[in-house]
Design an enzyme around this catalytic site. Structure first.
Site, mmCIF file in Angstrom:
data_model
loop_
_atom_site.group_PDB
_atom_site.id
_atom_site.type_symbol
_atom_site.label_atom_id
_atom_site.label_comp_id
_atom_site.label_asym_id
_atom_site.label_seq_id
_atom_site.Cartn_x
_atom_site.Cartn_y
_atom_site.Cartn_z
ATOM 1 C CG HIS A 415 -72.102 -2.388 -1.327
ATOM 2 N ND1 HIS A 415 -73.386 -1.968 -1.496
ATOM 3 C CD2 HIS A 415 -71.567 -1.580 -0.405
ATOM 4 C CE1 HIS A 415 -73.616 -0.943 -0.704
ATOM 5 N NE2 HIS A 415 -72.523 -0.694 -0.040
ATOM 6 N NE ARG A 522 -57.891 2.304 7.123
ATOM 7 C CZ ARG A 522 -56.869 1.523 6.743
ATOM 8 N NH1 ARG A 522 -56.935 0.224 6.889
ATOM 9 N NH2 ARG A 522 -55.794 2.066 6.210
ATOM 10 N NE ARG A 558 -58.713 6.166 10.848
ATOM 11 C CZ ARG A 558 -58.205 5.922 9.654
ATOM 12 N NH1 ARG A 558 -56.931 6.182 9.411
ATOM 13 N NH2 ARG A 558 -58.943 5.415 8.696
ATOM 14 C CD GLU A 657 -53.820 10.015 8.826
ATOM 15 O OE1 GLU A 657 -54.166 9.211 7.962
ATOM 16 O OE2 GLU A 657 -54.613 10.571 9.610
ATOM 17 C CG ASN A 680 -51.764 4.323 3.458
ATOM 18 O OD1 ASN A 680 -50.703 3.758 3.299
ATOM 19 N ND2 ASN A 680 -52.844 3.714 3.913
ATOM 20 C CG ASP A 681 -54.091 10.272 4.235
ATOM 21 O OD1 ASP A 681 -54.399 10.631 3.079
ATOM 22 O OD2 ASP A 681 -54.868 9.646 4.976
ATOM 23 N NE ARG A 691 -54.822 6.846 0.622
ATOM 24 C CZ ARG A 691 -55.141 6.656 1.895
ATOM 25 N NH1 ARG A 691 -54.933 7.617 2.786
ATOM 26 N NH2 ARG A 691 -55.642 5.533 2.305
ATOM 27 C CB CYS A 728 -51.364 1.987 11.139
ATOM 28 S SG CYS A 728 -51.993 3.666 11.115
HETATM 29 C C1 PEP Z 1 -52.920 6.251 6.402
HETATM 30 O O1 PEP Z 1 -53.217 7.344 5.935
HETATM 31 O O2 PEP Z 1 -51.777 5.740 6.298
HETATM 32 C C2 PEP Z 1 -53.915 5.464 7.139
HETATM 33 C C3 PEP Z 1 -53.598 4.356 7.756
HETATM 34 O O3 PEP Z 1 -55.192 5.907 7.103
HETATM 35 P P1 PEP Z 1 -56.179 5.592 5.879
HETATM 36 O O4 PEP Z 1 -55.437 4.693 4.929
HETATM 37 O O5 PEP Z 1 -57.361 4.942 6.484
HETATM 38 O O6 PEP Z 1 -56.415 6.953 5.343
HETATM 39 MG MG MG Z 2 -55.106 8.274 6.485
#
Ligand code: PEP
Ligand code: MG
Length: 801
Positions: A415, A522, A558, A657, A680-681, A691, A728
């Protein structure tokens, strides 16, 4: 098998099976008070004067206190202490081990083991049973110690004849200073009361060490660094760079008296301090700037419930009855809370226990510094140092003066980190030893982007960081000037730059940054900071506010992406062995269709009369997208049947992803309105590299030719079919990476708001066509990364990175 067709009850109630009320998961249930309590009503039972079960320890504590008043060397005092303890607890052996530099436990005093072993016997932390006690920071009571797998026999001690052992850590402010152990020749089952009594004595020892009454830690108590420059590594929890003066959070908390003269006086002090603390939390909640925190306020509300946890206060009261002062009693319960925290795996419960620890610190401040005078004297540029912090504790500090926060613990979902992000304060966590290495007023450089903390840097280092910060500030000013300029490349191509958001507090940045819209909202983040599952009404209200505050700019919502590292406090899922590849995101949405349908229903209602853009996370094949879309269609039909107003248009997309989907792009592109690459994924699955694992963090590069080739292929196929495409992930927020993405054919990027200006500056200085011509040839190179090629290109072409 999924059963997305099975009807599940819908409505404004939490879906069956998912939410577990927090009270059921917490011992014991907090009680909510509606107004500041009367001190008399704090539910501390009247003391009936009966002999307390820890009377033994009380007598021992008094004897120890008297002993401290006597003159003599530290060694003589320790020798007497072990004798007194051994007699009181009826053990043949009592020993004190002290933690020395290099994680070594040294036998400092003993009654019962061979005297020649003192200062000779050394164990590594984790070695032997004593080492285990230190490593786990938990007591160990063994009736047959020799059978324990960690038993390590040291011949110089002559301990082979002792069968049972009870060891407790000597802890101060959560740090292990040593171990106190007793041993018996016969097999003995140490009772809980004996364990607690020994822990209380260990606490007294810790205070004596720290207060210098027993001078054995020499310069270690004065800070492990001994005033020298030091570099400590940590984990970036919120980005940024700052310098300032260290302010240890626990400054001023010095427990100089552990043993009480009169327990009733101590109970009175506790009652007053608890009432003051509750009043202070109520005032904090009423503060105007806190009211503006939107969902963050809920975090504080939960925290306030803990301030009213009777079980917690009752345990402190019991510790007072065992003979401790109020502050020592709070500290004792803090130690027990930390021990519980070490055992608890559930991240939510861990977070709640850390709220309790945070409250303990507050209570100590109320007991020992009731006027709160010291906050007036804090430096203008402070770097707050703590083992851990609660959200309310952070807000106690003046945000204007707070340059950065460094924690020994902390996690990305804590938090306090969510709060710090909202306040734009850099945070480094998991910075081992920071608390003992730093002193009030030490100069500190916090380089969160490079995950390092520099303590007492020399002048040159300090100057170079100060000039980096000045350069950053200068660039920030320059960036601010780009707010109203369009993101058009120098050869005239308009790209779209959007922000990623997750809380109401993020929305003003949409307007301050001059972004085109919200490319990724998100939805799980507001779910994560709540205490219960939000129903349709609560969700509709939240999404409506976002849509309204976006003032006509597009928002891509999303659907819930939970699982993996995103834990919902009230969702007791199964523990996945490999959470990133476990049951998460759309898989949960399809297997628990009520959850997804409720969310879709709220999104439809919040977007009535407007356009709705909705996308599904972690889709792995086209059929999964079809299933998700079918749920959306059902909700649209349902709303139409009920004559509910609908959005003017519903655009449906997904996040790319999972690599498997890349091989189904031709079929997929026929069905979607838009695609957003979650790099990212996608990157973690492309390289099979978690990650969140710091060891893998810099091993592979998003600018690897193979990964860019994949992105290039996705962009070509989407552009050929005129399907709108964005990216993104974190990659879009770095100028060089964003330049590569534009080179691959992306025309839309979404990123955290602070990145909009630097990316726009890059875009406006970039000639895109030559890069697009050049890039495909690089994609065939065998290099680990194309970073240097891209950097040279940027330098030659004077791209402003
Ligand atoms: C991603 O996976 O790039 C993404 C934007 O989703 P998150 O980072 O929320 O998993
Ligand atoms: Mg993701």
């Amino acid at each position: 098998m999924r059963d997305s067709t099975t009807p599940e009850p819908l409505g404004d109630k939490p879906p069956a099976g998912a939410p577990v009320p927090v009270e059921e998961r917490l011992p014991p249930g907090p009680q909510r008070l509606t107004k500041t309590p009367d001190p008399k009503s704090l539910d501390i039972k009247a003391h009936d004067g009966r002999a307390h079960e820890w009377a033994g320890s009380r007598r021992l504590l008094r004897l120890l206190r008297d002993l401290m008043k006597e003159r003599g060397s530290s060694q003589a005092k320790l020798d007497n202490i072990v004798k007194l303890i051994a007699q009181d607890i009826v053990a043949e052996v009592c020993s004190i081990y002290v933690l020395r530099p290099g994680d070594v436990l040294e036998l400092f005093a003993t009654m019962g083991l061979k005297p020649e072993a003192v200062h000779q016997t050394r164990l590594h932390v984790e070695e032997g049973i004593v080492g285990q006690v230190a490593a786990l920071a938990l007591p160990l009571a063994l009736s047959d110690a020799q059978k324990h797998p960690n038993f390590a026999y040291r011949p110089e001690t002559g301990e082979e004849i002792y069968q049972s052992l009870l060891g407790v850590p000597i802890l101060r402010a959560g740090r292990v200073l040593g171990v106190l152990a007793v041993q018996n020749v016969t097999s003995r089952n140490y009772t809980d009361e004996e364990v607690e009594a020994l822990e209380t004595v260990a606490m007294l020892l810790a205070e004596l060490f720290a207060g210098g009454e027993i001078a054995l830690l020499e310069d270690e108590t004065a800070g492990a660094g001994g005033g020298r420059p030091m570099r400590l590594d940590g984990l970036m929890l919120n980005e940024g760079l700052a310098t300032g003066q260290a302010v240890p959070h626990t400054r001023g908390i010095v427990i100089s008296q552990v043993i009480a003269d009169d327990p009733e006086v101590e109970r009175g002090r506790l009652i007053t301090a608890v009432a003051e603390m509750r009043g202070a939390i109520d005032s904090l909640l009423a503060r105007a700037d806190i009211a503006e925190l939107g969902e963050h306020r809920e975090v504080l509300e939960v925290y306030r419930m803990f301030a009213e946890d009777r079980g917690w206060i009752g345990r402190i009261d019991e510790a007072i009855l065992s003979g401790l002062t109020a502050e020592a009693a709070v500290e004792k319960i803090q130690v027990a809370t930390r021990a519980r925290m070490a055992k608890v795996k559930d991240p939510y419960l861990k977070e709640r226990l850390s709220d309790l620890e945070d409250l303990g610190n507050r209570l100590l401040h109320h007991l020992l510094d009731p006027e709160g005078t010291d906050t007036q004297d804090l430096p203008e540029d402070m770097v707050l140092i703590a083992r851990n912090l609660g959200p309310a504790e952070l807000l106690d500090y003046d945000a204007e003066r707070l340059r950065a926060v460094v924690l020994e613990e902390g996690s990305p979902t804590a938090h306090v980190v969510i709060m710090a992000r909202a306040l734009n304060i850099p945070v480094i966590g998991r910075c081992r030893d920071i608390v003992t290495s730093v002193r009030f007023g030490d100069q500190v450089v916090v380089d969160a982007d490079n995950e390092q903390v520099l303590l007492r840097p020399n002048e040159e280092v300090q100057e170079s960081f100060s000039s980096m910060i000045a350069e950053r500030d200068r660039r920030q000013e320059m960036f601010a000037a780009t707010r109203d300029l369009p993101p058009v490349t120098s050869d005239g191509q308009r790209v779209s730059l959007n922000i990623n958001a997750g809380l109401l507090i993020d929305i003003p940045h949409l307007h301050d940054s001059g972004a085109d819209g919200i490319g990724l909202y998100r939805t799980e983040i507001p779910f994560m900071v709540r205490d219960t599952f939000p129903g349709v009404t609560a969700q509709t209200e939240l999404y409506s506010r976002i849509v309204e505050q976006a003032e006509g700019k597009p928002v891509v919502f999303r659907t819930l992406d939970v699982g993996g590292d995103k834990v919902l406090p009230y969702w007791q899922g199964e523990v996945d062995e490999n959470p990133a590849m476990g049951w998460r995101a759309i898989q949960i949405g399809l297997d628990r269709p009520a959850v997804l349908r409720q969310q879709i229903r709220a999104l439809l209602r919040a977007s009535e009369g407007r356009e709705l853009r909705i996308m599904f996370p972690m889709i792995s094949d086209v059929a999964e997208f079809d299933d998700a879309r079918a749920l959306l269609e059902r909700e649209i039909e349902r709303a139409a049947k009920k004559d509910e107003k609908l959005p003017t248009v519903v655009k449906v997309g997904l996040m790319l992803e999972v690599p498997s989907l890349v091989w189904q792009l031709p079929a997929l592109l026929e069905k979607v309105d838009f695609l957003s690459v979650g790099s990212n994924d996608l990157f973690q699955f492309h390289f099979a590299a978690d990650r969140g694992n710091p060891r893998l963090a810099r091993r592979y590069d998003v600018l690897a030719p193979g990964f860019l080739k994949l992105l290039h292929s996705v962009a070509s196929q989407a552009n050929d079919k005129d399907v709108s495409l964005s990216l993104c992930g974190d990659m879009a927020s770095h100028p060089l990476e964003a330049m590569a993405l534009l080179g691959c054919g992306f025309e839309s990027l979404s990123m955290p708001a602070p990145s909009i200006a630097p990316i726009k500056t890059m875009v406006r200085s970039l000639k895109l066509d030559p890069l697009r011509d050049l890039l495909p040839s690089w994609l065939e190179l065998p290099d680990h990364s194309l970073r240097s090629h891209l950097k040279s290109y940027a330098e030659e072409q004077k791209v402003d990175l």
